[in-house]
Structure formats: C-alpha cells, structure tokens
Design a protein around this motif. Structure first.
Motif, mmCIF file in Angstrom:
data_model
loop_
_atom_site.group_PDB
_atom_site.id
_atom_site.type_symbol
_atom_site.label_atom_id
_atom_site.label_comp_id
_atom_site.label_asym_id
_atom_site.label_seq_id
_atom_site.Cartn_x
_atom_site.Cartn_y
_atom_site.Cartn_z
ATOM 1 N N PRO A 237 13.938 -7.645 28.312
ATOM 2 C CA PRO A 237 13.460 -7.863 29.389
ATOM 3 C C PRO A 237 13.209 -6.296 30.136
ATOM 4 C CG PRO A 237 14.939 -9.422 29.503
ATOM 5 C CD PRO A 237 15.141 -8.512 28.451
ATOM 6 N N ARG A 238 14.250 -5.338 29.974
ATOM 7 C CA ARG A 238 13.966 -3.957 30.426
ATOM 8 C C ARG A 238 13.156 -3.321 29.635
ATOM 9 N NH1 ARG A 238 18.733 -1.551 29.716
ATOM 10 N NH2 ARG A 238 19.578 -3.074 28.554
ATOM 11 N N LEU A 239 13.199 -3.550 28.200
ATOM 12 C CA LEU A 239 12.511 -2.765 27.415
ATOM 13 C C LEU A 239 11.131 -3.136 27.559
ATOM 14 C CD1 LEU A 239 12.498 -1.018 24.646
ATOM 15 C CD2 LEU A 239 12.809 -2.851 23.401
ATOM 16 N N ARG A 240 10.643 -4.296 27.844
ATOM 17 C CA ARG A 240 9.195 -4.605 28.131
ATOM 18 C C ARG A 240 8.614 -3.919 29.159
ATOM 19 N NH1 ARG A 240 7.203 -10.599 27.752
ATOM 20 N NH2 ARG A 240 5.376 -9.478 27.621
ATOM 21 N N ALA A 241 9.537 -3.424 30.176
ATOM 22 C CA ALA A 241 8.723 -2.805 31.162
ATOM 23 C C ALA A 241 8.576 -1.213 30.883
ATOM 24 C CB ALA A 241 9.681 -2.821 32.540
ATOM 25 N N LYS A 242 8.833 -0.707 29.889
ATOM 26 C CA LYS A 242 8.990 0.511 29.426
ATOM 27 C C LYS A 242 8.010 0.888 28.104
ATOM 28 C CE LYS A 242 12.084 2.325 32.176
ATOM 29 N NZ LYS A 242 11.342 3.233 33.393
ATOM 30 N N VAL A 243 7.868 0.030 27.122
ATOM 31 C CA VAL A 243 7.136 0.121 26.062
ATOM 32 C C VAL A 243 6.269 -1.231 25.786
ATOM 33 C CG1 VAL A 243 8.857 1.418 24.890
ATOM 34 C CG2 VAL A 243 8.663 -0.863 24.264
ATOM 35 N N SER A 244 5.238 -1.076 25.168
ATOM 36 C CA SER A 244 4.301 -1.860 24.560
ATOM 37 C C SER A 244 4.845 -3.153 23.796
ATOM 38 C CB SER A 244 2.912 -1.442 23.938
ATOM 39 O OG SER A 244 3.637 -1.101 22.479
ATOM 40 N N ASP A 245 4.285 -4.151 23.927
ATOM 41 C CA ASP A 245 4.776 -5.342 23.172
ATOM 42 C C ASP A 245 4.454 -5.107 21.880
ATOM 43 O OD1 ASP A 245 5.462 -7.005 25.538
ATOM 44 O OD2 ASP A 245 3.744 -8.304 25.251
ATOM 45 N N ARG A 246 3.503 -4.365 21.344
ATOM 46 C CA ARG A 246 3.517 -4.123 19.964
ATOM 47 C C ARG A 246 4.448 -3.195 19.467
ATOM 48 N NH1 ARG A 246 -1.621 -1.186 17.408
ATOM 49 N NH2 ARG A 246 -0.939 1.008 18.323
ATOM 50 N N ALA A 247 5.194 -2.193 20.119
ATOM 51 C CA ALA A 247 6.082 -1.511 19.739
ATOM 52 C C ALA A 247 7.239 -2.418 19.580
ATOM 53 C CB ALA A 247 6.239 -0.364 20.752
ATOM 54 N N ILE A 248 7.574 -3.189 20.303
ATOM 55 C CA ILE A 248 8.628 -4.044 20.418
ATOM 56 C C ILE A 248 8.531 -5.282 18.969
ATOM 57 C CG2 ILE A 248 9.813 -6.236 21.108
ATOM 58 C CD1 ILE A 248 9.192 -5.052 24.127
ATOM 59 N N LEU A 249 7.353 -5.719 18.749
ATOM 60 C CA LEU A 249 7.101 -6.261 17.508
ATOM 61 C C LEU A 249 7.507 -5.365 16.256
ATOM 62 C CD1 LEU A 249 3.830 -8.491 18.566
ATOM 63 C CD2 LEU A 249 6.328 -9.253 18.139
ATOM 64 N N ARG A 250 6.941 -4.258 16.518
ATOM 65 C CA ARG A 250 7.297 -3.351 15.158
ATOM 66 C C ARG A 250 8.838 -2.943 14.941
ATOM 67 N NH1 ARG A 250 2.378 -1.218 13.846
ATOM 68 N NH2 ARG A 250 1.037 -0.256 15.306
ATOM 69 N N ALA A 251 9.422 -2.965 16.105
ATOM 70 C CA ALA A 251 11.114 -3.004 16.012
ATOM 71 C C ALA A 251 11.657 -4.128 15.277
ATOM 72 C CB ALA A 251 11.605 -2.438 17.311
ATOM 73 N N ILE A 252 11.250 -5.400 15.947
ATOM 74 C CA ILE A 252 11.638 -6.576 14.902
ATOM 75 C C ILE A 252 11.182 -6.716 13.956
ATOM 76 C CG2 ILE A 252 11.346 -9.194 15.277
ATOM 77 C CD1 ILE A 252 10.672 -8.926 18.284
ATOM 78 N N HIS A 253 10.205 -6.191 13.247
ATOM 79 C CA HIS A 253 9.871 -6.338 11.946
ATOM 80 C C HIS A 253 10.756 -5.353 11.232
ATOM 81 C CE1 HIS A 253 7.275 -5.781 8.441
ATOM 82 N NE2 HIS A 253 7.380 -4.343 8.683
ATOM 83 N N TYR A 254 11.087 -4.282 11.968
ATOM 84 C CA TYR A 254 11.986 -3.243 11.115
ATOM 85 C C TYR A 254 13.253 -3.791 10.733
ATOM 86 C CZ TYR A 254 15.316 0.748 10.422
ATOM 87 O OH TYR A 254 16.285 1.447 9.850
ATOM 88 N N PHE A 255 13.896 -4.494 11.475
ATOM 89 C CA PHE A 255 15.334 -5.142 11.258
ATOM 90 C C PHE A 255 15.106 -6.258 10.209
ATOM 91 C CE2 PHE A 255 15.989 -3.024 15.616
ATOM 92 C CZ PHE A 255 17.048 -2.101 15.188
#
Length: 317
Positions: free
Chosen positions: A282-300
């Motif tokens: 929740p806090r992360l989505r306020a700071k970075v794009s959803d695409r960046a979050i998806l990239r991070a999920i993909h990484y792990f």
C-alpha cells in the motif's frame, strides 16, 4: 592455436554422424574463407583462432541488474576470428559486413561520437584492462559472425568478450578468468557504448556451456555448470530486426527496480526479500508505479525459477 570458448550440444538422432560430418565440412570451409580474407587484408597469415559464441537466456530474465540469479547457455552461433599480434600498437579488426575498426592501444580515451558503435566496445574493453594494470600491444583480426544482430542472443557481448580473449591469449598468458573478461566487456558496453546492461550476457559467453550463475557478490559471482538439456534444440529465426532504438526502454527496467529498492533504503532488490515487498505494497504504490512493482515481483519469482530449473536439470529431470 585453436581456442574455443564454447560447447556445442547436438541432440542424439539417427543422423548424428552425418550431421557431424556436415558441420565439420561447413566449419572447414568457413575457416578457409576467413583465412583468405585475413591474408587479403593484412598480407600475412593469422597466428591463432578464436570462437566467441552468442548466448541464450534460459531462465533469469533481467535479474542480473539486481544481483540476482540466471541460467544461461552459450550457443553454437559464434564470431569466428583469425588474429595475430602487432608491434606498432595498432588494433585493426576487419569483417566483411562491418565497418573496419582501427585505433591505438596508446589512445584509449572514450569518445562521445563513438557511442553505439562497435569501435567503442573494442576501445572500452582495452581501456578497462589497461586501467586494471594489464600491459598489452596491438593486434590484427578478421572476423565472421553467425550471431544474429538484434535477435537477443548478444552479438555485442560476443564481440566484447572476443576482444578481451584475444588480448588475454596474445599478451596475458591466459590469466584472465571468465568473470574478469565479462566485467571488461560489461564496462565497455555500459560506459563506452552507452547501454546499461547487466553481467548475464558477457558471463554466459565467457564461461561457455550451460551455467547457473548467482550475482549476489558482483566482485566474485558464483557459477555452477549444469548438465545440458538432452533431446532439445534451441531454434532461432533471423527476422533481420534491430533493438538499437530500445535502449531507453531497456534502461527503464533497471531504473524501476532501483526505485523499489530505494523505497526500502537499499541499492538493489537482492538486499530485500519478497515479504518486505508485499508487506509494504500500500505504501509502495503511493511512491512508485505499478509497473515498477510488477518488475520487482517478477525479480523474486524469477530467482526461484532459476534455482528450480537448475536443480531439475541436475537430477536429469
């Protein structure tokens, strides 16, 4: 001296012996053609031969930027090279389908106008080695490549590692280890050529074969040879395309992953865990794009897939 930095894996078929004979004849014709090309350009005969392969990323997509894990294989498409040392300090590389490259080992400074050109890759590799304290001279080289350009099999990395290996064999007694050659190649591509690549391409080529690589410690990555896939072939189609205009999009991958890591006060995703990521969504989505979050999920998830694939191959599964 014939130096091969790759392994070629051919699945067992009824036509195995016929295929091997055909490959041998084809390679013999290719070697003779390149030897003739070398003699025509340099009025002498080559003293040694090199083969620098392309690479296939099996698993581990864009994880190396963040000190992740990869499963990477050298492939049978390669840059064949005939070479000999020179006494005048000049590096001259000729190919039938590329612009000639010529520069002095005494003048290795970066030139902005050379960015994006093969010349910058060769000069950058030698700059890195000179900065590390290695002494070397010039060389003449003639090349023929079967690594498709713009096909995602690392034609640029194959060329970079080739230049490092020529110097390694002609002047350094072969003492550069694969990762030192890979780092020289990556530096050339990042700094002189202008593309922010990771270390996967260069490492896979320098190591040869099929390898599980962990970049947790970038100064000393760990590599484990994995048994090759039997009964399978990688089939590529040369579409004649190019990804020259995609550098900015490629850079976005690394930049957006770094944005997620920076949220946690870290430099890269390897320094955090998936629980950290999901707990802060929740806090992360306020700071970075959803695409960046998806990239991070993909990484792990991709790191887990690399380990699972390497383990399965080790069991013969």
């Amino acid at each position: 001296m014939l130096i091969f930095r790759k392994n070629i894996y051919i699945p067992r078929r009824l036509c195995y012996n016929t295929l091997m004979i055909a490959l041998k004849d084809c390679n013999a014709r290719r070697v003779e053609r390149l030897a003739s090309f070398y003699r025509a350009r340099f009025s002498s005969s080559p003293e040694c031969w090199f083969s620098s392969p392309g690479r296939a990323e099996i698993v581990g997509n864009h994880t190396d930027h963040n000190l992740g894990k990869v499963l990477v294989s050298a492939i049978s498409c390669d840059i064949l090279c005939a070479a000999a040392p020179r006494t005048d300090g000049i590096v001259e590389i000729m190919a039938e389908d590329f612009n000639p490259i010529r520069f002095s080992v005494y003048d290795l400074g970066m030139r902005e106008r050379e960015k994006g050109r093969s010349l910058s890759l060769a000069r950058g590799v030698l700059f890195y080695l000179a900065r590390k304290g290695y002494s070397f001279g010039g060389f003449s080289a003639a090349t023929h490549s079967t690594v498709f350009r713009g096909a995602g099999v690392s034609s640029s990395a194959a060329f970079e590692v080739l230049v490092a290996e020529i110097v390694n064999r002609l002047y350094l007694g072969g003492r550069l280890d694969p990762f030192e050659k890979a780092r020289a190649a990556q530096f050339a591509e990042n700094t002189f050529f202008g593309k922010p690549c990771g270390l996967l391409d260069q490492s896979g080529i320098a190591l040869g074969g099929l390898n599980h690589i962990d970049f947790a410690d970038p100064s000393a990555p760990s590599a484990r040879r994995v048994p090759p896939l039997t009964g399978y072939s990688i089939v590529m189609t040369n579409t004649g395309g190019s990804h020259a205009e995609l550098t900015a999009h490629y850079a976005d991958i690394k930049r957006e992953m770094a944005e997620v890591a920076a949220f946690f006060g870290k430099n890269c995703l390897r320094e955090i865990g998936p629980d950290d990521l999901f707990g802060a969504l929740p806090r992360l989505r306020a700071k970075v794009s959803d695409r960046a979050i998806l990239r991070a999920i993909h990484y792990f998830e991709e790191n887990d897939r690399v380990d699972a694939a390497a383990d399965a191959l080790g069991r013969g599964d």
